[in-house]
Design a protein around this motif. Structure first.
Motif, PDB file in Angstrom:
ATOM      1  N   LEU A 115      32.911  41.663  39.012  1.00 10.62           N
ATOM      2  CA  LEU A 115      31.717  41.145  38.325  1.00 10.62           C
ATOM      3  C   LEU A 115      31.557  39.639  38.417  1.00 10.62           C
ATOM      4  O   LEU A 115      30.458  39.129  38.246  1.00 10.62           O
ATOM      5  N   SER A 141      29.960  47.589  28.526  1.00 12.65           N
ATOM      6  CA  SER A 141      29.942  46.195  29.010  1.00 12.65           C
ATOM      7  C   SER A 141      28.899  46.016  30.107  1.00 12.65           C
ATOM      8  O   SER A 141      28.176  45.014  30.131  1.00 12.65           O
ATOM      9  N   SER A 144      25.539  46.032  28.597  1.00  9.59           N
ATOM     10  CA  SER A 144      25.270  44.774  27.887  1.00  9.59           C
ATOM     11  C   SER A 144      24.949  43.660  28.878  1.00  9.59           C
ATOM     12  O   SER A 144      24.120  42.795  28.618  1.00  9.59           O
ATOM     13  N   LEU A 145      25.581  43.711  30.038  1.00  4.77           N
ATOM     14  CA  LEU A 145      25.329  42.684  31.045  1.00  4.77           C
ATOM     15  C   LEU A 145      23.863  42.732  31.521  1.00  4.77           C
ATOM     16  O   LEU A 145      23.207  41.706  31.662  1.00  4.77           O
ATOM     17  N   PHE A 148      21.531  41.656  28.797  1.00  2.00           N
ATOM     18  CA  PHE A 148      21.723  40.269  28.490  1.00  2.00           C
ATOM     19  C   PHE A 148      20.532  39.382  28.825  1.00  2.00           C
ATOM     20  O   PHE A 148      20.218  38.436  28.117  1.00  2.00           O
ATOM     21  N   PHE A 195      28.224  33.061  33.792  1.00  2.00           N
ATOM     22  CA  PHE A 195      28.157  34.476  33.453  1.00  2.00           C
ATOM     23  C   PHE A 195      26.753  35.006  33.770  1.00  2.00           C
ATOM     24  O   PHE A 195      26.595  36.039  34.428  1.00  2.00           O
ATOM     25  N   ALA A 199      25.518  37.805  36.349  1.00  2.00           N
ATOM     26  CA  ALA A 199      24.779  38.963  35.796  1.00  2.00           C
ATOM     27  C   ALA A 199      23.500  39.178  36.618  1.00  2.00           C
ATOM     28  O   ALA A 199      23.189  40.296  37.039  1.00  2.00           O
ATOM     29  N   HIS A 202      23.959  40.770  40.006  1.00  2.00           N
ATOM     30  CA  HIS A 202      24.318  42.196  40.089  1.00  2.00           C
ATOM     31  C   HIS A 202      23.185  43.000  40.743  1.00  2.00           C
ATOM     32  O   HIS A 202      23.419  44.012  41.384  1.00  2.00           O
ATOM     33  N   GLU A 384      35.963  40.655  26.986  1.00  2.00           N
ATOM     34  CA  GLU A 384      35.036  41.608  26.350  1.00  2.00           C
ATOM     35  C   GLU A 384      35.788  42.576  25.437  1.00  2.00           C
ATOM     36  O   GLU A 384      35.303  43.647  25.087  1.00  2.00           O
TER      37      GLU A 384
END
Ligand code: UDP
Length: 469
Positions: A115, A141, A144-145, A148, A195, A199, A202, A384
């Protein structure tokens, strides 16, 4: 040209990321006729535990450790995640050189990053490889990413100050802002920016391999697979579990000690490869374990002010035994055993004497506890892990979470109370054994020959093999 198509792995630093990548590579090599090459960005010499794994790589898996990156101008408050991400980003040109050197000797079919490694996608594009992410954490997780981006736009305060809990898409329980991953807990820190950067990237991947499985997080896996935010396809392939290092096992004092203990009588205490407690907290834990009257095996690390002080080197520099309360070792003789820094965790969890796991809730440890049917005391520290603790205790209900007192510590009485409840299956813990056994069976089913995770992985491998490059 070598006959077996090759998957290139680029793991970010840290054992918790490295271990599942290696186990995934073994599956590809042993079960799917592929080969694998690890190109490993580094910040310095690899830790001992990582070196042992590298040296025991089976035929078909190769590795190269890249020259350590040099960070310039990193502020003092730079977080571990920033350093992971920069270690990979600053290695992109060396990664390109290594990939280039493989061309011609093998067919390069996919590049797998984790990630924090999405900056390497540019190399995959250049060499016409499929770009995949191996997400070594929970479906919650991952959800949530993706969520986000929305939170980032609508929440103006720090997440830890959000007044109400909220639902991560697919999750059966609510989470509080303070339970979100560490790197997003300080918006002014660079880790937050990095982060978000990863994200967003991705979405550029061709697919995400997720170390969770449908029977563990059913609704969340389903939501992810619906791809409502336009995400890439998500393949739930868990549990990808650490098979354990064989090094030193014959002499392992703690496994011999476990052999002499009654069934399900021992609590295993470990805060993973990186977790460290403050001196005060270490003392409370020691006193709480003593007070509980139960047997325990504790992989102890020297105390530190930061919760992940040993992340970059799992071995404590100082002798952790020096920090224990006076007379502790004599008082717990025969009932408790301490090992310094590192224990053969997988073998301990699979031992019939182990009946409980006081864990920092790293995702690998979580899956290992579930797959071996060992219930938890969920004591999250960093990354996390707080979200994993919510999953373990509130959603799956296979663990107890200690309460922190007004001094910011988990007190000895609270520890003793939870250890007794868990080990005696009493009160709030009475239904945990039955629930964890159900999950243990589901985990075994998922990776059986015709299990859902086995099929998902095969689907991805077929895509890789059949896509012309
Ligand atoms: N581990 C181990 N012995 C130890 C500590 C950790 O074998 O004393 C292994 C553990 O089995 C797991 C990994 O290291 O596979 C730790 O990963 P996890 O995601 O649980 O936590 P992290 O260390 O990344 O915080």
């Amino acid at each position: 040209m070598a006959s077996k198509p090759c998957v290139v792995f680029v793991p970010t630093p840290g054992m918790g990321h490295f271990i599942p990548h290696v186990e995934l590579a073994k599956k590809l090599v042993f079960n799917h006729g592929l080969s694998a090459t690890f190109i490993i960005p580094s910040m310095g010499p690899p830790p001992k535990a990582q070196m042992e794994i590298l040296e025991s790589f089976p035929e078909g898996i190769n590795y190269v450790i890249l020259p350590p990156v040099r960070f310039s101008d990193l502020p003092d408050n730079s977080r571990a995640e920033t350093r992971f991400i920069l270690t990979v980003s600053l290695s992109v040109s060396s990664i390109r050189d290594e990939v280039s050197s493989l061309v011609g000797s093998t067919r390069l079919i996919a590049l797998v990053v984790d990630l924090f490694g999405t900056d390497v996608f540019e190399v995959a594009v250049e060499f016409k490889m499929q770009k995949y992410i191996f997400f070594p954490c929970s479906a919650m997780s991952l959800s949530s990413l993706f969520y986000f981006e929305k939170l980032h736009k609508v929440v103006s305060c720090e997440y830890r100050d959000m007044p109400k809990p909220f639902q991560i898409p697919g999750s059966r329980v609510l989470v509080n802002g303070r339970d979100l991953p560490d790197p997003v807990q300080d918006k002014k820190n660079d880790a937050y920016k990095w982060f978000l950067h990863n994200a967003e990237r991705h979405y550029l991947s061709d697919g995400i391999l997720l170390n969770s499985f449908a029977d563990l997080e059913p609704e969340t896996v389903q939501v992810l697979q619906k791809r409502e935010y336009g995400q890439p396809p998500v393949y739930a392939i868990a549990p990808i579990l650490y098979s354990g290092s064989r090094a030193g096992l014959d002499e392992s004092e703690c496994l011999k000690w476990l052999d002499d203990q009654p069934r399900c009588s021992v609590l295993f205490v470990s805060f993973g490869s990186g977790g460290t407690l403050s001196l005060e907290q270490l003392n409370e834990l020691a006193m709480g374990l003593e007070l509980s009257g139960h047997k325990f095996l504790w992989a102890i690390k020297s105390p530190d002010k930061t919760a992940n002080a040993s992340f970059f080197n799992a071995q404590s520099n100082k002798d952790p035994f020096d920090y224990l309360p006076g007379g502790f070792l004599d008082r717990i003789k025969g009932r408790g055993l301490l090992v310094s820094s590192w224990a053969p965790q997988v073998q301990v969890l699979s031992h019939s004497a182990t009946g409980g796991f006081l864990s920092h809730c790293g995702w690998n440890s979580t899956l290992e506890g579930i797959a071996h049917g060992v219930p938890f005391i969920a004591w999250p520290l960093y990354a996390e892990q707080k979200m994993n603790a919510v999953l373990i205790t509130e959603d799956l209900q296979v663990g107890l979470r200690p309460k922190v007192n007004e001094n910011g510590l988990v007190g000895r009485e609270e520890i003793a109370r939870l250890v007794k409840a868990l080990m005696q299956n009493e009160g709030e813990a009475s239904n945990i054994p039955q629930r964890i056994n159900t999950l243990k069976e589901a985990a075994a089913r998922a990776v059986s020959n015709d299990g859902a995770s086995t099929k998902s992985l095969k689907e991805v491998v077929d895509l890789w093999k059949n896509k012309p490059n």
